[in-house]
Design a protein around this motif. Structure first.
Motif, PDB file in Angstrom:
ATOM      1  N   ARG A  91      14.672 -31.862  11.022  1.00 12.08           N
ATOM      2  CA  ARG A  91      15.595 -31.585   9.966  1.00 12.08           C
ATOM      3  C   ARG A  91      16.372 -30.334  10.022  1.00 12.08           C
ATOM      4  NH1 ARG A  91      11.097 -34.522   7.300  1.00 12.08           N
ATOM      5  NH2 ARG A  91      12.075 -36.806   7.817  1.00 12.08           N
ATOM      6  N   GLY A 107      16.810 -34.638  -0.777  1.00 13.94           N
ATOM      7  CA  GLY A 107      16.155 -34.183   1.121  1.00 13.94           C
ATOM      8  C   GLY A 107      16.507 -35.791   1.904  1.00 13.94           C
ATOM      9  N   GLU A 108      15.791 -35.775   2.926  1.00 12.96           N
ATOM     10  CA  GLU A 108      17.138 -36.611   3.505  1.00 12.96           C
ATOM     11  C   GLU A 108      15.605 -38.151   3.604  1.00 12.96           C
ATOM     12  OE1 GLU A 108      17.158 -34.835   7.797  1.00 12.96           O
ATOM     13  OE2 GLU A 108      16.413 -37.197   9.115  1.00 12.96           O
ATOM     14  N   ALA A 109      14.676 -37.964   4.218  1.00 12.92           N
ATOM     15  CA  ALA A 109      14.158 -39.154   4.425  1.00 12.92           C
ATOM     16  C   ALA A 109      12.651 -39.136   4.291  1.00 12.92           C
ATOM     17  CB  ALA A 109      14.294 -39.601   5.472  1.00 12.92           C
ATOM     18  N   PRO A 110      11.804 -39.759   3.988  1.00 13.87           N
ATOM     19  CA  PRO A 110      10.199 -39.344   3.786  1.00 13.87           C
ATOM     20  C   PRO A 110       9.942 -39.033   5.566  1.00 13.87           C
ATOM     21  CG  PRO A 110      10.523 -41.802   2.777  1.00 13.87           C
ATOM     22  CD  PRO A 110      11.958 -41.181   3.428  1.00 13.87           C
ATOM     23  N   GLY A 111       8.205 -38.091   5.525  1.00 16.42           N
ATOM     24  CA  GLY A 111       8.246 -38.437   6.575  1.00 16.42           C
ATOM     25  C   GLY A 111       6.781 -38.973   6.291  1.00 16.42           C
ATOM     26  N   GLU A 155       4.652 -38.438   3.089  1.00 16.22           N
ATOM     27  CA  GLU A 155       5.771 -39.305   2.399  1.00 16.22           C
ATOM     28  C   GLU A 155       5.369 -40.764   2.490  1.00 16.22           C
ATOM     29  OE1 GLU A 155       7.086 -36.928   4.306  1.00 16.22           O
ATOM     30  OE2 GLU A 155       6.881 -34.965   2.779  1.00 16.22           O
ATOM     31  N   PRO A 191       7.893 -38.239  -2.941  1.00 17.15           N
ATOM     32  CA  PRO A 191       8.982 -37.725  -1.652  1.00 17.15           C
ATOM     33  C   PRO A 191       8.482 -35.861  -1.643  1.00 17.15           C
ATOM     34  CG  PRO A 191       9.831 -37.883  -3.309  1.00 17.15           C
ATOM     35  CD  PRO A 191       8.269 -38.535  -3.409  1.00 17.15           C
ATOM     36  N   PHE A 192       8.591 -35.025  -0.268  1.00 16.94           N
ATOM     37  CA  PHE A 192       8.089 -34.308  -0.561  1.00 16.94           C
ATOM     38  C   PHE A 192       6.671 -33.905  -0.677  1.00 16.94           C
ATOM     39  CE2 PHE A 192      13.012 -33.422   0.006  1.00 16.94           C
ATOM     40  CZ  PHE A 192      12.880 -32.695   1.303  1.00 16.94           C
ATOM     41  N   ASN A 211      15.938 -38.706  -2.104  1.00 14.65           N
ATOM     42  CA  ASN A 211      16.053 -38.916  -0.361  1.00 14.65           C
ATOM     43  C   ASN A 211      16.914 -39.671  -0.707  1.00 14.65           C
ATOM     44  OD1 ASN A 211      13.907 -36.806   0.804  1.00 14.65           O
ATOM     45  ND2 ASN A 211      12.522 -38.194   0.724  1.00 14.65           N
ATOM     46  N   HIS A 223      18.081 -27.461   4.390  1.00 12.44           N
ATOM     47  CA  HIS A 223      16.061 -27.611   4.591  1.00 12.44           C
ATOM     48  C   HIS A 223      15.004 -27.398   4.085  1.00 12.44           C
ATOM     49  CE1 HIS A 223      13.842 -31.069   4.559  1.00 12.44           C
ATOM     50  NE2 HIS A 223      14.207 -31.757   4.041  1.00 12.44           N
TER      51      HIS A 223
HETATM   52  N1  URA Z   1      11.391 -34.533   4.522  1.00 12.24           N
HETATM   53  C1  URA Z   1      12.353 -34.709   3.520  1.00 12.24           C
HETATM   54  O1  URA Z   1      13.969 -34.535   3.495  1.00 12.24           O
HETATM   55  N2  URA Z   1      12.803 -36.077   2.237  1.00 12.24           N
HETATM   56  C2  URA Z   1      10.764 -35.274   2.020  1.00 12.24           C
HETATM   57  O2  URA Z   1      10.395 -37.063   1.464  1.00 12.24           O
HETATM   58  C3  URA Z   1      10.084 -35.206   3.108  1.00 12.24           C
HETATM   59  C4  URA Z   1      10.236 -34.299   4.483  1.00 12.24           C
END
Ligand code: URA
Length: 307
Positions: free
Chosen positions: A72, A139-143, A146, A152-153, A179, A265
């Motif tokens: 990211r 943010g972008e998306a769960p990893g 998450e 999230p995060f 996200n 990010h």
């Molecule tokens: N990065 C993200 O963009 N979102 C998350 O929830 C975790 C890591």
């Protein structure tokens, strides 16, 4: 194999957009890729699948050994796959913020398309934090972490984000964090194996989840939004709003009447934790603090300035 090649191609596209002109590759990997391409050519399967982006490097240019752990920050998601599902129409019920948010959370967590993207034991992820916050981070998306915790995060990037928020003089619980995506974009794994690494969401995936994010913005009604990284910026500013994150970061934009700051990010720092990178993000956050009327000490103003 097709999915792996597509993931590699998308990563190369991202790297190219981020200004990377060459990547190291082991001879052995190059040989393996040649064999795959050769087999596909022999089988008459060299035409690109409809959803795959055009290659971004000349055929002889090496591919990365494997998809980076954290992809990211640098460049927008490849506008590759056409949406295969109709984005949901989100209608929030009347009621208090808490009631509307609870209804939204149940809607997202029960959404069949979101759920269809989960591997066993993993969770759909909805935003978290204060519904009265003036500040919303996107943010972008769960990893990996998450999708296990359903928040999230909370992984390494999340822990850094929390420290950044605390450096602003605010507690994590006092802001709202969401996200673009509600599920972790999948990568192929060995049978029953855990996913290694992340990939950016496709345009179709983003389009599907965006109504859920918009609804969270509607409920929380923050005074300021902060987009973390290129995918978040692309989701909030629209596809095609920029080619590289550098064009839009560190500046105020507008999201439905809400001032939106775009920054990198946190994984941009995790990949290379230099004072320069930290300072770049910090300067963007100082702008947010100034506009939000948060107190800023001289010490805070000087964070990450190289001596
Ligand atoms: N990065 C993200 O963009 N979102 C998350 O929830 C975790 C890591």
């Amino acid at each position: 194999m097709r999915a792996s090649l597509q993931a590699i191609t998308e990563e190369l596209r991202r790297l190219k957009l981020a200004g990377v002109t060459s990547v190291p590759v082991a001879d052995e990997t190059l040989e393996r890729l040649r064999r795959v391409v050769g087999r596909r050519a022999a089988a008459g399967a060299v035409e690109r699948p409809a959803a795959a982006p055009a290659p971004v490097v000349a055929p002889a240019t090496p591919a990365p050994e494997r998809i980076r752990e954290a992809t990211r920050s640098g460049s927008p998601a490849a506008p590759s796959a056409a949406p295969s599902w109709t984005p949901p129409a989100v209608h929030l019920p009347p009621g208090s913020k808490a009631e509307r948010w609870a209804a939204l959370k149940a809607m997202v967590e029960g959404d069949p398309v979101c759920r269809s993207h989960l591997r066993p034991g993993k969770r759909v992820v909805v935003g978290v934090g204060s519904l009265d916050s003036a500040l919303m981070f996107v943010g972008e998306a769960p990893g990996a972490e998450e999708e296990i915790q359903g928040e999230p995060f909370v992984g390494p990037a999340g822990q850094l984000l929390t420290r950044m928020i605390v450096a602003m003089g605010v507690a994590r619980e006092e802001v709202y964090i969401g996200n673009i995506m509600n599920w972790r974009p999948g990568l192929p794994t060995a049978e029953g194996g855990e996913q290694v690494g992340n990939r950016p969401p496709t345009a179709g995936e983003m389009a599907y989840c965006l109504p859920f994010l918009r609804a969270q913005v509607e409920v929380v009604a923050p005074r300021f939004l902060v987009a973390l990284g290129a995918t978040a910026a692309q989701g909030l500013l629209g596809a095609g709003a920029f080619k590289t994150l550098g064009e839009v970061r560190g500046r105020w934009h507008d999201f439905g009447g809400i001032p939106l700051m775009v920054t990198y990010h946190p994984s941009y720092i995790l990949r290379e934790p230099t004072p320069r990178r930290k300072r770049l993000i910090w300067e963007d956050l100082l702008q947010v603090m100034e506009r939000a009327g948060l107190p800023i000490s001289e010490r805070q103003r000087g964070y990450f300035l190289e001596r």
